[in-house]
Design a protein around this motif. Structure first.
Motif, PDB file in Angstrom:
ATOM      1  N   UNK A   3      33.409  32.435  40.969  1.00  0.00           N
ATOM      2  CA  UNK A   3      34.691  32.910  41.479  1.00  0.00           C
ATOM      3  C   UNK A   3      35.724  32.927  40.371  1.00  0.00           C
ATOM      4  N   UNK A   4      35.691  31.907  39.561  1.00  0.00           N
ATOM      5  CA  UNK A   4      36.664  31.845  38.482  1.00  0.00           C
ATOM      6  C   UNK A   4      36.404  32.959  37.472  1.00  0.00           C
ATOM      7  N   UNK A  24      34.941  35.921  37.863  1.00  0.00           N
ATOM      8  CA  UNK A  24      35.313  37.263  38.320  1.00  0.00           C
ATOM      9  C   UNK A  24      36.818  37.380  38.466  1.00  0.00           C
ATOM     10  N   UNK A  25      37.446  36.284  38.892  1.00  0.00           N
ATOM     11  CA  UNK A  25      38.896  36.303  39.040  1.00  0.00           C
ATOM     12  C   UNK A  25      39.570  36.563  37.696  1.00  0.00           C
ATOM     13  N   UNK A  71      42.738  39.998  44.484  1.00  0.00           N
ATOM     14  CA  UNK A  71      41.396  39.445  44.284  1.00  0.00           C
ATOM     15  C   UNK A  71      41.298  38.577  43.037  1.00  0.00           C
ATOM     16  N   UNK A  72      42.365  38.574  42.257  1.00  0.00           N
ATOM     17  CA  UNK A  72      42.246  37.923  40.955  1.00  0.00           C
ATOM     18  C   UNK A  72      42.644  36.456  41.006  1.00  0.00           C
ATOM     19  N   UNK A  73      42.175  35.767  41.984  1.00  0.00           N
ATOM     20  CA  UNK A  73      42.397  34.328  42.052  1.00  0.00           C
ATOM     21  C   UNK A  73      41.169  33.661  42.658  1.00  0.00           C
ATOM     22  N   UNK A  74      40.662  32.654  41.949  1.00  0.00           N
ATOM     23  CA  UNK A  74      39.426  31.988  42.369  1.00  0.00           C
ATOM     24  C   UNK A  74      39.463  31.553  43.829  1.00  0.00           C
ATOM     25  N   UNK A  75      40.567  30.966  44.229  1.00  0.00           N
ATOM     26  CA  UNK A  75      40.658  30.463  45.597  1.00  0.00           C
ATOM     27  C   UNK A  75      40.496  31.600  46.601  1.00  0.00           C
ATOM     28  N   UNK A 112      38.908  34.401  46.146  1.00  0.00           N
ATOM     29  CA  UNK A 112      37.507  34.832  46.150  1.00  0.00           C
ATOM     30  C   UNK A 112      36.698  33.899  47.040  1.00  0.00           C
ATOM     31  N   UNK A 113      36.925  32.616  46.854  1.00  0.00           N
ATOM     32  CA  UNK A 113      36.209  31.626  47.659  1.00  0.00           C
ATOM     33  C   UNK A 113      36.506  31.824  49.145  1.00  0.00           C
ATOM     34  N   UNK A 142      34.558  34.673  50.525  1.00  0.00           N
ATOM     35  CA  UNK A 142      33.165  34.297  50.741  1.00  0.00           C
ATOM     36  C   UNK A 142      33.016  33.485  52.023  1.00  0.00           C
TER      37      UNK A 142
END
Lengths: 109, 109
Positions: free
Chosen positions: A12-13, A15-16, B22-26, B28-29, B32
């Motif tokens: 996730x990190x 791709x982010x 979409x550009x933040x890990x959280x 994205x998680x 999912x």
DNA sequence: ATCGTCCATCGGCGATAGACGATGGACGGT
DNA sequence: ACCGTCCATCGTCTATCGCCGATGGACGAT
């Protein structure tokens, strides 16, 4: 499933980070410009973008650091070029993410 | 070419906006997680994410405003679900951008 | 009616992004 | 040798992000 709990986070990190590099209008425009003439100097982009030279230089740097653009110093004239492979890679990553979200072909009722 | 000079700018802004979501890990998680169980309450995401409830709520709001997640208030239990179409749309946009950058099959010498 | 749960929103805080002008180095031309 | 151009970097400023705790509203259960 080849994904461990932590690696999912790392994914996730990863791709982010790449998407972040793309998530700015100016940088999108820069990419288009770069690809339009295969290879550009900073000046060329500046002329087209209506942003200060320093600002454009920074955006270019961000794109280079994200691995989406390649830099080649040609004397005093900088040469930036889109890394098509890397760009395609990001697109593929996003597609993969979307697919992993969408299909869910497991019946559950 | 159906693109006017200004609409190209608008295009860039549009795609940048979505990618930013979409550009933040959280986030994205969260996507999912949402897709994993087809529909989630905020609580469910919070339990899984190791972030404060208010923070998760904000991220969800961002995703909703970007049109990537749909919100449906079910009594006191919120229900968030991935908008697969929208998500696929973003992916398509990015692919389109990449293609418009990559091919350039025009000889120029 | 009262309590507990769920949640969106607010206010605040530190960190970062994005923009700019100024500076200085590298180079080409005269 | 002296300019003019091109460019990366620095310092600064402002706006926004990302996080949190606190608050208060809505609802279910007792």
């Amino acid at each position: 499933m080849t994904e461990s709990p932590e690696s999912r986070c790392a994914d996730s990190r990863a791709i982010a980070l790449r998407l972040a590099a793309l998530s700015h209008p100016a940088r999108i425009e820069i990419l288009k410009r770069l690809s339009a003439s295969s290879c550009c100097s900073c000046r060329e982009v500046v002329d087209h973008l209506d942003l200060a030279q320093s600002t454009v230089s920074q955006h270019l740097k961000i794109l280079v650091e994200a691995g989406l653009v390649r830099f080649e110093a040609d004397r005093q004239r900088s040469r930036y070029a889109v890394d098509h492979n890397a760009l395609a890679g990001v697109s593929a990553l996003l597609t993969e993410l979307v697919n992993s979200c969408c299909p869910a072909p497991k019946r559950q009722d």
